[in-house]
Scaffold this motif. Structure first.
Motif, short mmCIF file in Angstrom:
data_model
loop_
_atom_site.label_atom_id
_atom_site.label_comp_id
_atom_site.label_asym_id
_atom_site.label_seq_id
_atom_site.Cartn_x
_atom_site.Cartn_y
_atom_site.Cartn_z
N ASP A 1 12.87 -38.61 -2.28
CA ASP A 1 13.91 -37.93 -2.31
C ASP A 1 15.03 -37.58 -1.35
O ASP A 1 16.07 -37.56 -1.09
CB ASP A 1 13.50 -36.28 -2.62
CG ASP A 1 12.95 -36.16 -4.16
OD1 ASP A 1 13.42 -36.92 -4.99
OD2 ASP A 1 12.04 -35.64 -4.31
N THR A 2 14.22 -37.97 0.17
CA THR A 2 14.92 -38.01 1.22
C THR A 2 15.86 -39.13 1.21
O THR A 2 16.84 -39.27 1.62
CB THR A 2 13.87 -37.87 2.44
OG1 THR A 2 13.01 -36.84 2.65
CG2 THR A 2 14.59 -37.82 3.63
N LEU A 3 15.15 -40.23 0.97
CA LEU A 3 15.96 -41.64 0.77
C LEU A 3 17.06 -41.60 -0.13
O LEU A 3 18.28 -42.00 0.08
CB LEU A 3 15.11 -42.98 0.50
CG LEU A 3 15.62 -44.13 0.68
CD1 LEU A 3 16.20 -44.37 2.05
CD2 LEU A 3 14.65 -45.16 0.12
N CYS A 4 16.80 -40.68 -1.23
CA CYS A 4 17.81 -40.41 -2.39
C CYS A 4 19.15 -39.71 -1.68
O CYS A 4 20.19 -40.17 -1.97
CB CYS A 4 17.54 -39.95 -3.55
SG CYS A 4 18.57 -39.54 -4.94
N VAL A 5 18.88 -38.71 -1.03
CA VAL A 5 19.89 -38.02 -0.23
C VAL A 5 20.40 -38.98 0.86
O VAL A 5 21.95 -39.20 0.91
CB VAL A 5 19.39 -36.90 0.47
CG1 VAL A 5 20.36 -36.08 1.21
CG2 VAL A 5 19.04 -35.66 -0.73
N GLN A 6 19.94 -39.61 1.82
CA GLN A 6 20.43 -40.44 2.80
C GLN A 6 20.95 -41.91 2.52
O GLN A 6 21.77 -42.32 3.11
CB GLN A 6 19.40 -40.57 3.88
CG GLN A 6 18.76 -39.48 4.50
CD GLN A 6 17.78 -39.83 5.74
OE1 GLN A 6 17.12 -40.86 5.65
NE2 GLN A 6 17.32 -38.72 6.20
#
Length: 152
Positions: free
Chosen positions: A16-21
């Motif tokens: 999810d962090t990677l999705c945002v970044q």
């Protein structure tokens, strides 16, 4: 193109962090075998299974793509970083990182328990007892077997 599995603790960094970044460095690898794979074998265009570990839902949670090959992990030079290594310097870096880009989340997390039951994954380091590597190679057959389980 090659296939890899990168472990991460989702409380620190998740799919999810990677999705945002959308793109992130994969820093903090402090194992020589994993470092050597990053430095010598991981290339732009390789695909990565993002694996959540040390959490309630352990398993493959998403897919990323390598978008930058190994370069010095500058966190090793920063005394304030949890990844600081006083023996690593900009002139003689001991540790490297790669950059990955978000491809997609899995429709469901593929649990480790399920992966351990799959004959196609019997030789995969992840399902063998005692494997602690944070980065490991995945064969094309293993990759396809995991993706085939996505829909349950």
């Amino acid at each position: 193109m090659a296939y890899w599995l990168f472990k991460t603790e989702p409380d620190t960094f998740s799919i999810d962090t990677l999705c945002v970044q959308q793109r992130s460095c994969w820093e903090g690898v402090r194992n020589y075998q994993a470092r050597n794979m990053m430095r010598d074998e991981i290339h732009v265009g390789d695909l990565v299974l993002i694996y959540h570990s040390s959490c309630k839902n352990v398993g493959v949670a998403g897919i990323a793509e390598v978008v930058r090959e190994a370069y010095p992990d500058h966190f090793a030079f920063d005394a304030a970083s949890e990844f600081y290594d006083p023996k690593s310097t900009p002139e003689n870096p001991r540790w490297v990182m790669v950059d990955v880009a978000f491809v997609r989340k899995m429709q469901r997390t593929i649990p480790l328990a399920e992966m351990k039951t799959m004959p196609e994954l019997a030789q995969m380091p992840l399902v063998k007892r005692g494997n602690r590597l944070s980065i490991m190679p995945v064969t094309e057959a293993q990759w396809l077997a995991i993706l085939a389980r996505e829909l349950g």
